[in-house]
Scaffold this motif. Structure first.
Motif, PDB file in Angstrom:
ATOM      1  N   GLU A   1       0.832  -1.210   0.000  1.00 20.48           N
ATOM      2  CA  GLU A   1       0.000   0.000   0.000  1.00 20.48           C
ATOM      3  C   GLU A   1       0.866   1.260   0.000  1.00 20.48           C
ATOM      4  OE1 GLU A   1      -4.020  -1.313   2.373  1.00 20.48           O
ATOM      5  OE2 GLU A   1      -2.132  -1.277   3.511  1.00 20.48           O
ATOM      6  N   MET A   2       1.966   1.247   0.759  1.00 24.94           N
ATOM      7  CA  MET A   2       2.877   2.392   0.766  1.00 24.94           C
ATOM      8  C   MET A   2       3.465   2.593  -0.621  1.00 24.94           C
ATOM      9  SD  MET A   2       4.907   1.938   4.346  1.00 24.94           S
ATOM     10  CE  MET A   2       4.207   0.674   5.408  1.00 24.94           C
ATOM     11  N   LEU A   3       3.839   1.506  -1.277  1.00 26.36           N
ATOM     12  CA  LEU A   3       4.398   1.576  -2.623  1.00 26.36           C
ATOM     13  C   LEU A   3       3.362   2.097  -3.614  1.00 26.36           C
ATOM     14  CD1 LEU A   3       6.677   1.048  -4.644  1.00 26.36           C
ATOM     15  CD2 LEU A   3       5.891  -1.333  -4.771  1.00 26.36           C
ATOM     16  N   ASP A   4       2.138   1.616  -3.539  1.00 26.46           N
ATOM     17  CA  ASP A   4       1.079   2.086  -4.438  1.00 26.46           C
ATOM     18  C   ASP A   4       0.864   3.584  -4.288  1.00 26.46           C
ATOM     19  OD1 ASP A   4       0.674  -0.480  -5.391  1.00 26.46           O
ATOM     20  OD2 ASP A   4      -1.134  -0.851  -4.181  1.00 26.46           O
ATOM     21  N   ARG A   5       0.844   4.064  -3.053  1.00 27.04           N
ATOM     22  CA  ARG A   5       0.659   5.499  -2.822  1.00 27.04           C
ATOM     23  C   ARG A   5       1.850   6.292  -3.354  1.00 27.04           C
ATOM     24  NH1 ARG A   5      -2.710   6.013   2.836  1.00 27.04           N
ATOM     25  NH2 ARG A   5      -4.204   4.393   2.282  1.00 27.04           N
ATOM     26  N   LEU A   6       3.038   5.762  -3.166  1.00 25.76           N
ATOM     27  CA  LEU A   6       4.240   6.425  -3.672  1.00 25.76           C
ATOM     28  C   LEU A   6       4.173   6.564  -5.188  1.00 25.76           C
ATOM     29  CD1 LEU A   6       7.163   7.490  -3.591  1.00 25.76           C
ATOM     30  CD2 LEU A   6       7.923   5.132  -3.344  1.00 25.76           C
ATOM     31  N   MET A   7       3.834   5.488  -5.869  1.00 29.47           N
ATOM     32  CA  MET A   7       3.767   5.520  -7.340  1.00 29.47           C
ATOM     33  C   MET A   7       2.716   6.522  -7.822  1.00 29.47           C
ATOM     34  SD  MET A   7       6.094   3.626  -8.577  1.00 29.47           S
ATOM     35  CE  MET A   7       7.274   3.728  -7.264  1.00 29.47           C
ATOM     36  N   ALA A   8       1.580   6.573  -7.155  1.00 25.34           N
ATOM     37  CA  ALA A   8       0.534   7.530  -7.531  1.00 25.34           C
ATOM     38  C   ALA A   8       0.999   8.965  -7.299  1.00 25.34           C
ATOM     39  CB  ALA A   8      -0.742   7.241  -6.743  1.00 25.34           C
ATOM     40  N   ARG A   9       1.681   9.186  -6.192  1.00 27.31           N
ATOM     41  CA  ARG A   9       2.106  10.549  -5.862  1.00 27.31           C
ATOM     42  C   ARG A   9       3.247  11.033  -6.751  1.00 27.31           C
ATOM     43  NH1 ARG A   9       2.409  10.558   0.515  1.00 27.31           N
ATOM     44  NH2 ARG A   9       3.557  12.485   0.089  1.00 27.31           N
ATOM     45  N   LEU A  10       3.992  10.130  -7.336  1.00 27.93           N
ATOM     46  CA  LEU A  10       5.040  10.546  -8.273  1.00 27.93           C
ATOM     47  C   LEU A  10       4.456  11.257  -9.492  1.00 27.93           C
ATOM     48  CD1 LEU A  10       7.533   7.552  -8.139  1.00 27.93           C
ATOM     49  CD2 LEU A  10       8.074   9.972  -7.708  1.00 27.93           C
ATOM     50  N   ARG A  11       3.170  11.063  -9.764  1.00 29.27           N
ATOM     51  CA  ARG A  11       2.508  11.705 -10.907  1.00 29.27           C
ATOM     52  C   ARG A  11       1.941  13.079 -10.565  1.00 29.27           C
ATOM     53  NH1 ARG A  11       0.845   6.184 -11.350  1.00 29.27           N
ATOM     54  NH2 ARG A  11      -1.161   6.645 -10.397  1.00 29.27           N
ATOM     55  N   ALA A  12       2.005  13.471  -9.291  1.00 27.39           N
ATOM     56  CA  ALA A  12       1.416  14.739  -8.859  1.00 27.39           C
ATOM     57  C   ALA A  12       2.289  15.920  -9.252  1.00 27.39           C
ATOM     58  CB  ALA A  12       1.221  14.731  -7.340  1.00 27.39           C
ATOM     59  N   ASP A  13       1.661  17.074  -9.413  1.00 29.38           N
ATOM     60  CA  ASP A  13       2.432  18.300  -9.603  1.00 29.38           C
ATOM     61  C   ASP A  13       2.901  18.778  -8.222  1.00 29.38           C
ATOM     62  OD1 ASP A  13       0.545  20.596  -8.532  1.00 29.38           O
ATOM     63  OD2 ASP A  13      -0.729  19.283  -9.765  1.00 29.38           O
ATOM     64  N   GLU A  14       3.844  19.680  -8.196  1.00 30.26           N
ATOM     65  CA  GLU A  14       4.470  20.100  -6.941  1.00 30.26           C
ATOM     66  C   GLU A  14       3.465  20.690  -5.943  1.00 30.26           C
ATOM     67  OE1 GLU A  14       8.410  21.897  -5.045  1.00 30.26           O
ATOM     68  OE2 GLU A  14       8.329  21.153  -7.084  1.00 30.26           O
ATOM     69  N   GLU A  15       2.570  21.530  -6.408  1.00 29.13           N
ATOM     70  CA  GLU A  15       1.597  22.157  -5.500  1.00 29.13           C
ATOM     71  C   GLU A  15       0.675  21.117  -4.864  1.00 29.13           C
ATOM     72  OE1 GLU A  15      -2.095  25.331  -5.705  1.00 29.13           O
ATOM     73  OE2 GLU A  15      -0.521  25.463  -7.216  1.00 29.13           O
ATOM     74  N   THR A  16       0.190  20.195  -5.662  1.00 32.12           N
ATOM     75  CA  THR A  16      -0.677  19.132  -5.147  1.00 32.12           C
ATOM     76  C   THR A  16       0.086  18.277  -4.151  1.00 32.12           C
ATOM     77  OG1 THR A  16      -1.963  19.114  -7.182  1.00 32.12           O
ATOM     78  CG2 THR A  16      -2.069  17.132  -5.792  1.00 32.12           C
ATOM     79  N   GLU A  17       1.330  17.934  -4.494  1.00 29.33           N
ATOM     80  CA  GLU A  17       2.122  17.085  -3.601  1.00 29.33           C
ATOM     81  C   GLU A  17       2.417  17.784  -2.281  1.00 29.33           C
ATOM     82  OE1 GLU A  17       3.993  13.757  -2.064  1.00 29.33           O
ATOM     83  OE2 GLU A  17       2.443  14.066  -3.569  1.00 29.33           O
ATOM     84  N   ARG A  18       2.673  19.079  -2.315  1.00 30.32           N
ATOM     85  CA  ARG A  18       2.914  19.799  -1.057  1.00 30.32           C
ATOM     86  C   ARG A  18       1.692  19.731  -0.141  1.00 30.32           C
ATOM     87  NH1 ARG A  18       6.533  25.249  -1.882  1.00 30.32           N
ATOM     88  NH2 ARG A  18       8.401  24.181  -2.635  1.00 30.32           N
ATOM     89  N   ALA A  19       0.513  19.831  -0.708  1.00 29.06           N
ATOM     90  CA  ALA A  19      -0.715  19.732   0.090  1.00 29.06           C
ATOM     91  C   ALA A  19      -0.847  18.337   0.690  1.00 29.06           C
ATOM     92  CB  ALA A  19      -1.932  20.072  -0.765  1.00 29.06           C
ATOM     93  N   VAL A  20      -0.524  17.307  -0.094  1.00 34.27           N
ATOM     94  CA  VAL A  20      -0.598  15.934   0.405  1.00 34.27           C
ATOM     95  C   VAL A  20       0.434  15.729   1.517  1.00 34.27           C
ATOM     96  CG1 VAL A  20      -0.265  13.496  -0.197  1.00 34.27           C
ATOM     97  CG2 VAL A  20      -1.530  15.003  -1.743  1.00 34.27           C
ATOM     98  N   VAL A  21       1.644  16.224   1.322  1.00 35.89           N
ATOM     99  CA  VAL A  21       2.696  16.086   2.331  1.00 35.89           C
ATOM    100  C   VAL A  21       2.265  16.738   3.636  1.00 35.89           C
ATOM    101  CG1 VAL A  21       5.038  16.850   2.958  1.00 35.89           C
ATOM    102  CG2 VAL A  21       4.607  15.837   0.718  1.00 35.89           C
ATOM    103  N   ARG A  22       1.720  17.950   3.559  1.00 39.78           N
ATOM    104  CA  ARG A  22       1.251  18.630   4.779  1.00 39.78           C
ATOM    105  C   ARG A  22       0.209  17.796   5.510  1.00 39.78           C
ATOM    106  NH1 ARG A  22       1.877  23.507   2.281  1.00 39.78           N
ATOM    107  NH2 ARG A  22       3.157  24.924   3.490  1.00 39.78           N
ATOM    108  N   GLU A  23      -0.723  17.229   4.756  1.00 38.97           N
ATOM    109  CA  GLU A  23      -1.783  16.424   5.372  1.00 38.97           C
ATOM    110  C   GLU A  23      -1.209  15.152   5.996  1.00 38.97           C
ATOM    111  OE1 GLU A  23      -5.280  15.625   7.019  1.00 38.97           O
ATOM    112  OE2 GLU A  23      -4.733  17.504   6.024  1.00 38.97           O
ATOM    113  N   GLU A  24      -0.287  14.494   5.308  1.00 40.59           N
ATOM    114  CA  GLU A  24       0.343  13.286   5.856  1.00 40.59           C
ATOM    115  C   GLU A  24       1.129  13.629   7.120  1.00 40.59           C
ATOM    116  OE1 GLU A  24      -0.065   9.997   4.621  1.00 40.59           O
ATOM    117  OE2 GLU A  24      -1.621  11.039   3.501  1.00 40.59           O
ATOM    118  N   LEU A  25       1.872  14.743   7.104  1.00 39.09           N
ATOM    119  CA  LEU A  25       2.629  15.177   8.278  1.00 39.09           C
ATOM    120  C   LEU A  25       1.680  15.510   9.427  1.00 39.09           C
ATOM    121  CD1 LEU A  25       5.402  15.821   9.523  1.00 39.09           C
ATOM    122  CD2 LEU A  25       5.181  18.140   8.548  1.00 39.09           C
ATOM    123  N   ALA A  26       0.557  16.133   9.121  1.00 40.26           N
ATOM    124  CA  ALA A  26      -0.427  16.449  10.161  1.00 40.26           C
ATOM    125  C   ALA A  26      -0.977  15.165  10.793  1.00 40.26           C
ATOM    126  CB  ALA A  26      -1.570  17.289   9.580  1.00 40.26           C
TER     127      ALA A  26
END
Length: 178
Positions: A135-160
């Motif tokens: 599951e961690m790998l699947d999420r990683l592969m999906a997030r590699l397709r994100a643009d920087e702004e979208t990924e920053r929002a996801v990172v903030r939420e995961e860190l929260a």
């Protein structure tokens, strides 16, 4: 005032600490000094659930440089956290889904981590609690397709989410020692 030794934490322990000592305890939940200052300023607090939720809100409001500072304290997914402290112990437990994972999956996680770091300039962060290595790998592969702004929002939420879980663990130490 209760007799509190730094490191004993729990809500009563945090409430009894001075601001600098409380910040040191809270840094184990999120390695951003801005977060720790903000969370320590919420003390004393009589509602653990409110403190946990507020901790997540503080992370979501951090500037990107503060988020990157917190990310620097997180090991790569699939890599064993170094050290013997609270953060390392929590990280190993959070990533327990990688323990005993198939070598192929671990190799793909390592390769994906490298691609992610090259693309975004920081460690891949996911709230790994309860996730399998696949599951961690699947999420990683999906997030590699994100643009920087979208990924920053996801990172903030995961860190929260990680921070909320860790603050809850810190506060639960009252019950463990009772």
């Amino acid at each position: 005032m209760p007799d509190v030794t730094p490191g004993s934490a729990g809500l009563a322990g945090l409430n009894a600490l001075g601001p600098a000592e409380a910040e040191r305890e809270l840094l184990s939940c999120c390695a951003s000094p801005a977060f720790a200052r903000g969370a320590a300023a919420l003390l004393p607090c009589d509602d653990p659930a409110r403190l946990v939720a507020s901790a997540g809100d503080l992370v979501r409001e951090l500037g990107w440089d503060d988020v990157r500072e917190a990310l620097a304290a997180h090991p790569r997914i699939g890599a064993r956290a170094a050290g013997t402290g609270r953060e390392a112990s929590w990280s190993r437990a959070e990533q327990s889904g990688t323990a005993g994972a198939d070598r192929r999956v671990l190799a793909e996680l390592a390769a994906g981590n490298a691609l992610y770091e090259q693309r975004f300039g920081h460690v891949y962060l996911v709230c790994a609690t309860g996730l399998s290595a696949e599951e961690m790998l699947d999420r990683l592969m999906a997030r590699l397709r994100a643009d920087e702004e979208t990924e920053r929002a996801v990172v903030r939420e995961e860190l929260a989410k990680i921070t909320e879980l860790r603050v809850a663990k810190l506060l639960a130490r009252d019950e463990e020692s009772a």
